[in-house]
Motif scaffolding. Sequence first.
Motif, PDB file in Angstrom:
ATOM      1  N   ASN A 157      66.050   8.479  65.945  1.00  0.00           N
ATOM      2  CA  ASN A 157      66.669   9.803  65.911  1.00  0.00           C
ATOM      3  C   ASN A 157      67.758   9.972  66.961  1.00  0.00           C
ATOM      4  O   ASN A 157      68.265  11.065  67.139  1.00  0.00           O
ATOM      5  CB  ASN A 157      65.590  10.874  66.105  1.00  0.00           C
ATOM      6  CG  ASN A 157      64.625  10.865  64.936  1.00  0.00           C
ATOM      7  OD1 ASN A 157      65.062  10.792  63.794  1.00  0.00           O
ATOM      8  ND2 ASN A 157      63.336  10.889  65.206  1.00  0.00           N
ATOM      9  N   ASP A 158      68.094   8.908  67.639  1.00  0.00           N
ATOM     10  CA  ASP A 158      69.065   8.989  68.724  1.00  0.00           C
ATOM     11  C   ASP A 158      70.482   8.886  68.152  1.00  0.00           C
ATOM     12  O   ASP A 158      70.843   7.865  67.567  1.00  0.00           O
ATOM     13  CB  ASP A 158      68.784   7.823  69.688  1.00  0.00           C
ATOM     14  CG  ASP A 158      69.710   7.830  70.886  1.00  0.00           C
ATOM     15  OD1 ASP A 158      70.807   8.411  70.795  1.00  0.00           O
ATOM     16  OD2 ASP A 158      69.343   7.245  71.907  1.00  0.00           O
ATOM     17  N   ARG A 189      69.675   8.678  79.093  1.00  0.00           N
ATOM     18  CA  ARG A 189      68.725   9.743  78.734  1.00  0.00           C
ATOM     19  C   ARG A 189      68.304  10.545  79.963  1.00  0.00           C
ATOM     20  O   ARG A 189      67.970   9.976  81.005  1.00  0.00           O
ATOM     21  CB  ARG A 189      67.482   9.140  78.080  1.00  0.00           C
ATOM     22  CG  ARG A 189      67.780   8.493  76.752  1.00  0.00           C
ATOM     23  CD  ARG A 189      66.502   8.031  76.076  1.00  0.00           C
ATOM     24  NE  ARG A 189      66.773   7.569  74.736  1.00  0.00           N
ATOM     25  CZ  ARG A 189      66.883   6.286  74.388  1.00  0.00           C
ATOM     26  NH1 ARG A 189      66.735   5.348  75.292  1.00  0.00           N
ATOM     27  NH2 ARG A 189      67.139   5.953  73.144  1.00  0.00           N
ATOM     28  N   LYS A 224      72.942  15.825  72.484  1.00  0.00           N
ATOM     29  CA  LYS A 224      71.980  16.589  71.681  1.00  0.00           C
ATOM     30  C   LYS A 224      72.256  16.388  70.203  1.00  0.00           C
ATOM     31  O   LYS A 224      71.510  16.819  69.360  1.00  0.00           O
ATOM     32  CB  LYS A 224      72.090  18.064  72.015  1.00  0.00           C
ATOM     33  CG  LYS A 224      71.646  18.374  73.421  1.00  0.00           C
ATOM     34  CD  LYS A 224      71.542  19.887  73.598  1.00  0.00           C
ATOM     35  CE  LYS A 224      71.226  20.257  75.015  1.00  0.00           C
ATOM     36  NZ  LYS A 224      72.381  20.634  75.794  1.00  0.00           N
ATOM     37  N   ARG A 269      56.317   6.789  69.574  1.00  0.00           N
ATOM     38  CA  ARG A 269      57.239   7.746  70.191  1.00  0.00           C
ATOM     39  C   ARG A 269      58.573   7.085  70.476  1.00  0.00           C
ATOM     40  O   ARG A 269      59.632   7.632  70.235  1.00  0.00           O
ATOM     41  CB  ARG A 269      56.636   8.292  71.499  1.00  0.00           C
ATOM     42  CG  ARG A 269      55.675   9.453  71.269  1.00  0.00           C
ATOM     43  CD  ARG A 269      55.457  10.222  72.567  1.00  0.00           C
ATOM     44  NE  ARG A 269      54.968   9.385  73.653  1.00  0.00           N
ATOM     45  CZ  ARG A 269      53.681   9.069  73.841  1.00  0.00           C
ATOM     46  NH1 ARG A 269      52.771   9.548  73.031  1.00  0.00           N
ATOM     47  NH2 ARG A 269      53.309   8.308  74.847  1.00  0.00           N
ATOM     48  N   TRP A 270      58.526   5.819  70.977  1.00  0.00           N
ATOM     49  CA  TRP A 270      59.762   5.092  71.296  1.00  0.00           C
ATOM     50  C   TRP A 270      60.593   4.905  70.024  1.00  0.00           C
ATOM     51  O   TRP A 270      61.793   5.139  70.000  1.00  0.00           O
ATOM     52  CB  TRP A 270      59.446   3.722  71.919  1.00  0.00           C
ATOM     53  CG  TRP A 270      60.694   2.991  72.295  1.00  0.00           C
ATOM     54  CD1 TRP A 270      61.353   3.056  73.495  1.00  0.00           C
ATOM     55  CD2 TRP A 270      61.477   2.118  71.456  1.00  0.00           C
ATOM     56  NE1 TRP A 270      62.492   2.284  73.457  1.00  0.00           N
ATOM     57  CE2 TRP A 270      62.589   1.698  72.223  1.00  0.00           C
ATOM     58  CE3 TRP A 270      61.357   1.654  70.151  1.00  0.00           C
ATOM     59  CZ2 TRP A 270      63.561   0.831  71.721  1.00  0.00           C
ATOM     60  CZ3 TRP A 270      62.328   0.805  69.652  1.00  0.00           C
ATOM     61  CH2 TRP A 270      63.417   0.403  70.431  1.00  0.00           C
ATOM     62  N   GLU A 293      60.460   6.566  67.198  1.00  0.00           N
ATOM     63  CA  GLU A 293      60.986   7.850  66.696  1.00  0.00           C
ATOM     64  C   GLU A 293      62.233   8.251  67.469  1.00  0.00           C
ATOM     65  O   GLU A 293      63.249   8.633  66.894  1.00  0.00           O
ATOM     66  CB  GLU A 293      59.924   8.945  66.862  1.00  0.00           C
ATOM     67  CG  GLU A 293      59.193   9.223  65.564  1.00  0.00           C
ATOM     68  CD  GLU A 293      58.007  10.162  65.754  1.00  0.00           C
ATOM     69  OE1 GLU A 293      57.116  10.106  64.918  1.00  0.00           O
ATOM     70  OE2 GLU A 293      57.991  10.921  66.747  1.00  0.00           O
ATOM     71  N   ARG A 294      62.148   8.128  68.795  1.00  0.00           N
ATOM     72  CA  ARG A 294      63.273   8.515  69.632  1.00  0.00           C
ATOM     73  C   ARG A 294      64.477   7.631  69.317  1.00  0.00           C
ATOM     74  O   ARG A 294      65.602   8.094  69.211  1.00  0.00           O
ATOM     75  CB  ARG A 294      62.867   8.345  71.106  1.00  0.00           C
ATOM     76  CG  ARG A 294      63.790   9.073  72.053  1.00  0.00           C
ATOM     77  CD  ARG A 294      63.353   8.889  73.471  1.00  0.00           C
ATOM     78  NE  ARG A 294      63.312   7.473  73.830  1.00  0.00           N
ATOM     79  CZ  ARG A 294      62.872   7.005  74.987  1.00  0.00           C
ATOM     80  NH1 ARG A 294      62.405   7.815  75.880  1.00  0.00           N
ATOM     81  NH2 ARG A 294      62.885   5.714  75.242  1.00  0.00           N
ATOM     82  N   HIS A 295      64.199   6.336  69.105  1.00  0.00           N
ATOM     83  CA  HIS A 295      65.267   5.383  68.810  1.00  0.00           C
ATOM     84  C   HIS A 295      65.943   5.727  67.473  1.00  0.00           C
ATOM     85  O   HIS A 295      67.158   5.805  67.373  1.00  0.00           O
ATOM     86  CB  HIS A 295      64.667   3.979  68.771  1.00  0.00           C
ATOM     87  CG  HIS A 295      65.672   2.888  68.665  1.00  0.00           C
ATOM     88  ND1 HIS A 295      66.438   2.476  69.744  1.00  0.00           N
ATOM     89  CD2 HIS A 295      66.057   2.133  67.618  1.00  0.00           C
ATOM     90  CE1 HIS A 295      67.235   1.518  69.359  1.00  0.00           C
ATOM     91  NE2 HIS A 295      67.038   1.287  68.068  1.00  0.00           N
ATOM     92  N   GLU A 315      65.676  12.053  80.641  1.00  0.00           N
ATOM     93  CA  GLU A 315      64.308  11.808  81.138  1.00  0.00           C
ATOM     94  C   GLU A 315      64.183  10.431  81.801  1.00  0.00           C
ATOM     95  O   GLU A 315      63.162  10.106  82.384  1.00  0.00           O
ATOM     96  CB  GLU A 315      63.270  11.960  80.014  1.00  0.00           C
ATOM     97  CG  GLU A 315      63.327  10.894  78.915  1.00  0.00           C
ATOM     98  CD  GLU A 315      64.315  11.225  77.793  1.00  0.00           C
ATOM     99  OE1 GLU A 315      65.244  12.027  78.023  1.00  0.00           O
ATOM    100  OE2 GLU A 315      64.172  10.647  76.695  1.00  0.00           O
ATOM    101  N   LYS A 356      60.391  11.168  61.351  1.00  0.00           N
ATOM    102  CA  LYS A 356      59.073  10.920  61.948  1.00  0.00           C
ATOM    103  C   LYS A 356      58.614   9.537  61.521  1.00  0.00           C
ATOM    104  O   LYS A 356      58.888   9.092  60.414  1.00  0.00           O
ATOM    105  CB  LYS A 356      58.050  11.941  61.426  1.00  0.00           C
ATOM    106  CG  LYS A 356      58.334  13.351  61.906  1.00  0.00           C
ATOM    107  CD  LYS A 356      57.561  13.624  63.195  1.00  0.00           C
ATOM    108  CE  LYS A 356      57.860  15.021  63.713  1.00  0.00           C
ATOM    109  NZ  LYS A 356      58.088  15.069  65.139  1.00  0.00           N
TER     110      LYS A 356
END
Length: 251
Positions: A46-47, A223, A8, A39-40, A42-44, A225, A27
């Motif tokens: 912010n990971d 992950r 997290k 989305r991918w 952003e996730r990358h 998900e 963002k």
Amino acid sequence: MTKPPSPKGPSNGPTRTTPGGRKLGQKVKKSKLKASSRRWLERHLNDPYVQRSKHEGYRSRAVYKLLEIDEKHQILKGAKRIIDLGAAPGGWSQISARVTESTDLDPKVAAIDFLEMDPVPGVRFIQMDFLDEEAPRKLMDALGGSPDLVLSDMAAPTTGHSRTDHLRTMYLCEVAAHFAVDVLRPGGHFLAKTFQGGAERELLTFLKQNFRSVVHVKPPASRAESVEMFVLAKGFKGRRHSDEGEEADTD
Ligand SMILES: C[S@@+](CC[C@H](N)C(=O)[O-])C[C@H]1O[C@@H](n2cnc3c(N)ncnc32)[C@H](O)[C@@H]1O
């Protein structure tokens, strides 16, 4: 072994900062990117695992999956030779070269991928499809001795049809398992990516026949998900030459 970050991330608010000084919680501006690609991305971005891998000089966030599995199950310690299946971009190969103290002059790691991979010091890389019938021999020639660890992070390229993707990755896992049983040293281990639901029953039976313990693992770096998980088979019992009761091979 270094401790991975909490999946997290640090709990200091929505725009957290990584050890490398990058801001998390970023963002990606609406642009020509498709929503799913945005989305991918952003996730990358912010990971925390991605940030940490950059900071620590690893080529992929996937290294933390291997390190977390190892922290719990101790599969790397003492490994003298390692085979890395589906190696690109090379994170697991980096770890493998380090634990085996492999060098270009005395390589202890052989890796394969059908994608290109920048050289990793101490790793003999073969660019080809692991399903090519020549691949096992090439890997063994490159390694120059039996491995005590076979790793497979192979995932079939996605088609968008989840059942097809699932079956193709399970097939890779199955071929990797048979390869491991053909080449491992007695006492060696096999770790492979599989999908939720785990390895198919037939494959599990095969692994249980050949290894002292077989478990499924989902490291925190994988992950939540994602349907990805790993099957870990420890303590290879050795090859039996035939069903007629010949003694186990102890090479
Ligand atoms: C998740 S990535 C591996 C990441 C790697 N463990 C790391 O730490 O950098 C999976 C890789 O498996 C490779 N792959 C999938 N199917 C393959 C096959 N049949 N033969 C060789 N490589 C394959 C893909 O090209 C991809 O590079």
